[in-house]
Every structure is written in structure tokens, then in C-alpha cells.
Motif scaffolding. Structure first.
Motif, PDB file in Angstrom:
ATOM      1  N   ARG A 201       0.722  -0.945  -0.039  1.00 31.72           N
ATOM      2  CA  ARG A 201      -0.023  -0.007  -0.132  1.00 31.72           C
ATOM      3  C   ARG A 201       0.940   1.193  -0.224  1.00 31.72           C
ATOM      4  O   ARG A 201       0.539   2.270  -0.841  1.00 31.72           O
ATOM      5  N   ALA A 202       1.915   1.185   0.946  1.00 32.29           N
ATOM      6  CA  ALA A 202       2.769   2.315   0.842  1.00 32.29           C
ATOM      7  C   ALA A 202       3.577   2.573  -0.582  1.00 32.29           C
ATOM      8  O   ALA A 202       3.593   3.927  -0.873  1.00 32.29           O
ATOM      9  N   ALA A 203       3.856   1.553  -1.133  1.00 27.89           N
ATOM     10  CA  ALA A 203       4.446   1.708  -2.360  1.00 27.89           C
ATOM     11  C   ALA A 203       3.708   2.195  -3.462  1.00 27.89           C
ATOM     12  O   ALA A 203       3.856   3.127  -4.237  1.00 27.89           O
ATOM     13  N   ALA A 204       2.604   1.762  -3.483  1.00 25.05           N
ATOM     14  CA  ALA A 204       1.435   2.418  -4.495  1.00 25.05           C
ATOM     15  C   ALA A 204       0.913   3.629  -4.332  1.00 25.05           C
ATOM     16  O   ALA A 204       0.543   4.468  -5.025  1.00 25.05           O
ATOM     17  N   ALA A 205       1.307   4.183  -2.963  1.00 23.91           N
ATOM     18  CA  ALA A 205       0.842   5.500  -2.764  1.00 23.91           C
ATOM     19  C   ALA A 205       2.040   6.626  -3.076  1.00 23.91           C
ATOM     20  O   ALA A 205       1.727   7.803  -2.709  1.00 23.91           O
ATOM     21  N   THR A 206       3.055   6.141  -3.347  1.00 22.60           N
ATOM     22  CA  THR A 206       4.366   7.099  -3.685  1.00 22.60           C
ATOM     23  C   THR A 206       3.771   7.883  -4.818  1.00 22.60           C
ATOM     24  O   THR A 206       2.979   7.283  -5.719  1.00 22.60           O
ATOM     25  N   SER A 207       4.894   8.709  -5.427  1.00 21.63           N
ATOM     26  CA  SER A 207       4.564   9.544  -6.687  1.00 21.63           C
ATOM     27  C   SER A 207       4.695   8.610  -7.795  1.00 21.63           C
ATOM     28  O   SER A 207       4.297   8.887  -8.869  1.00 21.63           O
ATOM     29  N   THR A 208       5.543   7.684  -7.692  1.00 21.76           N
ATOM     30  CA  THR A 208       5.669   6.620  -9.098  1.00 21.76           C
ATOM     31  C   THR A 208       4.652   5.543  -9.077  1.00 21.76           C
ATOM     32  O   THR A 208       4.584   4.809  -9.948  1.00 21.76           O
ATOM     33  N   ALA A 209       3.769   5.509  -7.997  1.00 26.80           N
ATOM     34  CA  ALA A 209       2.806   4.400  -7.656  1.00 26.80           C
ATOM     35  C   ALA A 209       3.273   3.073  -8.087  1.00 26.80           C
ATOM     36  O   ALA A 209       3.024   2.177  -9.088  1.00 26.80           O
ATOM     37  N   VAL A 273      26.393  -1.078 -12.975  1.00 27.38           N
ATOM     38  CA  VAL A 273      26.703   0.484 -12.596  1.00 27.38           C
ATOM     39  C   VAL A 273      25.506   1.323 -12.301  1.00 27.38           C
ATOM     40  O   VAL A 273      24.622   0.935 -12.722  1.00 27.38           O
ATOM     41  N   PRO A 274      25.845   2.315 -11.791  1.00 26.05           N
ATOM     42  CA  PRO A 274      24.808   3.431 -11.245  1.00 26.05           C
ATOM     43  C   PRO A 274      23.780   3.862 -12.605  1.00 26.05           C
ATOM     44  O   PRO A 274      22.505   3.971 -12.400  1.00 26.05           O
ATOM     45  N   ASP A 275      24.482   3.919 -13.651  1.00 27.98           N
ATOM     46  CA  ASP A 275      23.900   4.472 -14.786  1.00 27.98           C
ATOM     47  C   ASP A 275      22.427   3.496 -15.205  1.00 27.98           C
ATOM     48  O   ASP A 275      21.681   3.891 -16.053  1.00 27.98           O
ATOM     49  N   THR A 276      22.656   2.262 -14.787  1.00 35.65           N
ATOM     50  CA  THR A 276      21.634   1.212 -15.092  1.00 35.65           C
ATOM     51  C   THR A 276      20.393   1.306 -14.175  1.00 35.65           C
ATOM     52  O   THR A 276      19.491   0.559 -14.631  1.00 35.65           O
ATOM     53  N   LEU A 277      20.440   2.178 -13.088  1.00 34.19           N
ATOM     54  CA  LEU A 277      19.319   2.089 -12.074  1.00 34.19           C
ATOM     55  C   LEU A 277      18.292   3.162 -12.408  1.00 34.19           C
ATOM     56  O   LEU A 277      18.434   3.891 -13.268  1.00 34.19           O
ATOM     57  N   ASP A 278      17.084   2.809 -11.920  1.00 39.96           N
ATOM     58  CA  ASP A 278      15.822   3.687 -11.704  1.00 39.96           C
ATOM     59  C   ASP A 278      15.829   4.446 -10.611  1.00 39.96           C
ATOM     60  O   ASP A 278      15.103   3.649  -9.662  1.00 39.96           O
ATOM     61  N   PHE A 279      16.066   5.600 -10.482  1.00 36.92           N
ATOM     62  CA  PHE A 279      16.427   6.209  -9.024  1.00 36.92           C
ATOM     63  C   PHE A 279      15.024   6.676  -8.657  1.00 36.92           C
ATOM     64  O   PHE A 279      14.892   6.935  -7.346  1.00 36.92           O
ATOM     65  N   GLY A 280      14.153   7.021  -9.582  1.00 38.77           N
ATOM     66  CA  GLY A 280      12.868   7.507  -9.066  1.00 38.77           C
ATOM     67  C   GLY A 280      12.041   6.252  -8.386  1.00 38.77           C
ATOM     68  O   GLY A 280      11.582   6.426  -7.333  1.00 38.77           O
ATOM     69  N   ALA A 283      13.870   5.596  -4.884  1.00 34.52           N
ATOM     70  CA  ALA A 283      13.190   6.411  -4.060  1.00 34.52           C
ATOM     71  C   ALA A 283      11.846   5.848  -3.399  1.00 34.52           C
ATOM     72  O   ALA A 283      11.404   6.209  -2.382  1.00 34.52           O
ATOM     73  N   ALA A 284      10.897   5.333  -4.253  1.00 31.16           N
ATOM     74  CA  ALA A 284       9.616   4.805  -3.803  1.00 31.16           C
ATOM     75  C   ALA A 284       9.791   3.272  -3.024  1.00 31.16           C
ATOM     76  O   ALA A 284       9.195   3.570  -2.061  1.00 31.16           O
ATOM     77  N   VAL A 285      10.702   2.919  -3.330  1.00 32.45           N
ATOM     78  CA  VAL A 285      11.045   1.685  -2.506  1.00 32.45           C
ATOM     79  C   VAL A 285      11.566   2.363  -0.995  1.00 32.45           C
ATOM     80  O   VAL A 285      11.206   1.414  -0.029  1.00 32.45           O
TER      81      VAL A 285
END
Length: 297
Positions: A201-209, A273-280, A283-285
Motif C-alpha cells: 500500500r505504501a509503495a502504491a501511494a508514492t509519486s511513482t505508484a 553500474v549506477p547508470d543502469t538504475l531507476d532512481f525514481g 526512492a519509492a522503495v
């Protein structure tokens, strides 16, 4: 590792946490190899003559930790891999959670842990589980294991052999979205189902849903659950990180993951490496984990 440990410790202290370094010196421990390409303990076991490492355990001044919720991630990577997803993503989440929780008006009953030697067979987490449960009541544990790699294209999520037969509902949920690797997997047991649903529920409520798939490990906590995992490979995949030693000590736990090698082609490779990650979505996690820990049920 020494530089990474020093950096993490400094970040936690800067955020207002008290950090305890717990060194360990262990002999003749069965574990795994940390060479590139290894997949699981059962596939490449190794008997280690001596292992010297350290965990970092952090708490907030003034928190009532007689009963605490533990959030943990492992600091180590395999030989030759920068380990951005596995597992700097989990460590980064722990550091941001430290900053978030330190801002609360009342210090929450949360303990943070950064484990050593996960890749050698959960060595640091085994030591920490024994030490922590001996001195305080651990109400629950949240493990952050490779939580930064997400993709929206179809057919980017694979399943382990035998997974669909063992866990038909989770497999069906994956295939219903054209096997897209765009969700967080929340592995739990019966003792932690409420916490898993709270995280969803908390993850779904983040800005990224952020979408989640909940996967219930049917095994019981304790020794029996561990033994079943040794003979049922699909179930053993659910205990491949630092939550497993806490399950074995009957602590309710959940593991959060992007499923690592079943999604990320950079798993245990120099290209993690960092460039492969989804930082948005990372942040939701992070936000969902902080919320769940503070409101553990």
C-alpha cells in the motif's frame, strides 16, 4: 570494503544515528564463492577456513529499542562487480531511511543494519541475527536486496525453473503484465503477511505508484523452514538474502527485491553500474520501507 564501511558509518552518524561496529572472526564456515557468475549457495558451496568482517548496527538516541524493527542491506559485492544494484541500491536506501526517520519528532523503534559477506553465504547476517536476538526483541526485519533495477518493456522478467508450478498466483500476475520487470517483489511468510501488505500500500501511494507482487513463502519460520529450502529449489530462491537468518530464528521478515538475476542482465557483472538504475523507483522503495518499519504490524 574498508572505504565503503567508513563512508556508510559517517553518513549514519551525520544523520544523527549511533553506530556500533560489530566485528566477527569466524573459522571453518560453510558458505559460497564470491567469484563472478555464481548464482546461489547450493550451486557453488565453499568451506571458508577463516572469515574476518564486520557489521554496522545503528540506532537513534532516545529510541525505545526493547522491541525493534530491523532494516538491513548487505554492503559487499562479488569479485569484479561494482555492485550498483547488488547491493549499493539497498545500502543507499538504508542511508536515506536514516535521514527520513531522524526527522521524526519521536525517535522510532527502528534499528538499521549494514551486513558484511552476504555474497559468501549470508555470513554477516547470520552473526547479526544471533547477536541481536540475544540482546533485544526483534519484532520484524525488512531486507533490501537489489532494489534499483526496473524496466517497462515486455518479456524482461524471467521466472526460476519450477516457479510457476510452486507459486502459480505470483507467476500469473507477472505474465498478466506481459512479463514486464517494473514491479517490486515482496517476499514474506505467514508471520509477516500484514507487513508485506502494508508495504504494498505504501509503495502504491508514492509519486511513482510503484506496483508490487506479494509472494508468500509457505514454509514455517525456524529450522524446519530452512531444511525444506535445501530440498525444494524454488523455495530456496526465496531465502537467498539476509532475511533468511532471521526467519531461521523465528523473526517475522520480508525481503524486497527487483529479483536480481531474473531481471537484471548486469547481475554479478562489471556492468552493474549506477547508470543502469531507476532512481525514481528506488526512492519509492525507500519511502515505502521507512513507512512500513515505523508502522510495523
Amino acid at each position: 570494503m574498508a572505504r565503503a564501511e567508513s563512508y556508510v558509518s559517517q553518513e549514519l552518524v551525520s544523520a544523527g544515528w549511533q553506530v556500533e561496529r560489530q566485528p566477527f572472526d569466524l573459522r571453518w564456515r560453510l558458505g559460497a564463492t564470491d567469484q563472478q557468475g555464481h548464482r546461489a549457495l547450493a550451486l557453488k558451496p565453499r568451506l571458508h577456513r577463516r572469515l574476518q568482517g564486520a557489521n554496522l548496527i545503528a540506532s537513534l538516541p532516545g529510541a525505545d529499542n526493547a522491541g525493534t524493527v530491523l532494516i538491513g542491506a548487505h554492503l559487499d559485492s562479488v569479485d569484479g562487480s561494482p555492485g550498483a544494484d547488488d547491493n549499493a541500491s539497498g545500502v543507499a536506501a538504508v542511508l536515506e531511511i536514516a535521514r527520513l526517520l531522524a526527522r521524526l519528532p519521536v525517535a522510532p523503534s527502528v534499528t538499521l543494519a549494514v551486513f558484511d559477506m552476504e555474497e559468501l553465504g549470508l555470513i554477516g547476517a547470520q552473526y547479526a541475527a544471533r547477536q541481536l536476538t540475544a540482546r533485544q526483541r526483534v519484532l520484524g526485519m525488512i531486507c533490501l536486496e537489489s532494489v534499483g533495477y526496473f524496466v517497462d518493456e515486455p518479456d524482461t522478467q524471467r521466472l526460476p525453473a519450477g516457479f510457476a508450478a510452486a507459486f502459480p498466483e505470483a507467476a500469473a500476475a507477472t505474465k498478466a503484465d506481459d512479463s514486464r520487470g517494473n514491479f517490486a517483489l515482496v517476499v514474506h511468510r505467514g508471520t509477516s503477511v500484514a507487513a508485506a501488505r502494508s508495504w504494498e500500500r505504501a509503495a502504491a501511494a508514492t509519486s511513482t505508484a510503484l506496483p508490487s507482487i506479494l509472494l508468500r513463502d509457505p514454509r514455517p519460520d525456524g529450522l524446519l523452514g530452512m531444511l525444506i529450502g535445501l530440498v525444494v529449489p524454488p523455495a530456496n530462491h526465496l531465502g537467498r538474502s539476509d532475511h533468511a537468518p532471521f526467519w531461521n530464528r523465528r523473526v517475522p521478515a520480508v525481503m524486497l527485491t527487483d529479483t536480481a538475476n531474473f531481471r537484471n542482465p548486469n547481475y554479478h557483472r562489471p556492468t552493474d553500474v549506477p547508470d543502469t538504475l531507476d532512481f525514481g523507483r528506488l526512492a519509492a522503495v525507500t519511502a515505502a520501507t521507512a513507512t512500513t518499519a515505523v508502522n510495523w504490524v
